[in-house]
Design an enzyme around this catalytic site. Sequence first.
Site: not given
Length: 318
Positions: A21-23, A25, A27, A157, A182
């Site tokens: 998820g590095a694209n 926020g 990440g 979280s 979640y």
Amino acid sequence: MAGWSVDGIPDQRGRTAVVTGANSGLGYVTARELARKGARVVLGCRSEARGRDAVARLRGEVPGADVELGRLDLGDLASVREFADSLPYEGLDLLVNNAGVMAMPYGTTVDGFETQFGVNHLGHFALTGLLLPALLAADQRAPVERSSGVRVVTVSSMAHLVGTIDPSDLNSERQYRRWTAYGRSKTANLLFTHELARRLAAAGSGVVAAAAHPGYAATNLQTAGPRAAGRRVAERLMALGNRVIAQSAEAGALPALYAATAPGVRPDSFTGPSLANWRGAPAPSRRAPWTLDDRAGERLWADSERLTGVSYADVLKA
Ligand SMILES: NC(=O)c1ccc[n+]([C@@H]2O[C@H](COP(=O)([O-])OP(=O)(O)OC[C@H]3O[C@@H](n4cnc5c(N)ncnc54)[C@H](OP(=O)(O)O)[C@@H]3O)[C@@H](O)[C@H]2O)c1
């Protein structure tokens, strides 16, 4: 760790990292700061277009960054396998299990798992298992003086406090509540870290499994769920919260960066922001007792192996 900032990240030259998820926020910030310190970073992204944009942006911010894009959809086990198989390196020093979705309307992954449990936990469970040989290989060759060592950092979280998982209804088939699902997926992230740390220790491995959370950081996470459900008012409220109450993604990424790089990070530690678990410099975080429950960890592990078809047993022998 008072006042710890990106300046505290040790030299990362010679280290290879994967950030999921590095694209966007947290990440993206995590990948960028690791690259700034010299790590070779693979950005695991589900969208090739968004991933390419992120790589270009990162190279603009950190000239000479050694980064590359890998296609990774954690909601599709075939994609997870392809990503793991395509990693061109023998050793992997750092895996940051960061990608996530929050409070999504009910849906299922390609393999039929409830989306949040499937992406946030099962996808990362499978990915870690498939990359474990590369992590163990790096641990074998890592010089002892290298302060960051070999690590698996999973981003959880404070929403894990919503509750523990229900082993009889892991995919929320009996009843679906988006926030409960979640919170449970984030409990699963911590139980996974707990059990992985225990198994690594039993196998005599030096790989450290640790967890982190960002407090409340302004990213796409808060608006993606309401947008997917067409809940316009909730989307606007979330966007307002991001502007008024949240800390920046830059600050939110610090606990994961600390867990990933600071010398002496303990197995199964949980790092979050110091001020009320919400903002501030990295510090040991509050954690629900059910995330330290050995039996719950073992059960989740067995269920996750069964559901994903990824077994750690051959690689991680006690
Ligand atoms: N921000 C906070 O306040 C907060 C608080 C507590 C915990 N966290 C945790 O922090 C982590 C990072 O979230 P963020 O705040 O940085 O949110 P974000 O900006 O929305 O980033 C989430 C990343 O995960 C990716 N992703 C979503 N589904 C995926 C899938 N199926 N396969 C691969 N990647 C996928 C997204 O890709 P796309 O761009 O393609 O959607 C995006 O790159 C999450 O695990 C989240 O639970 C965040």
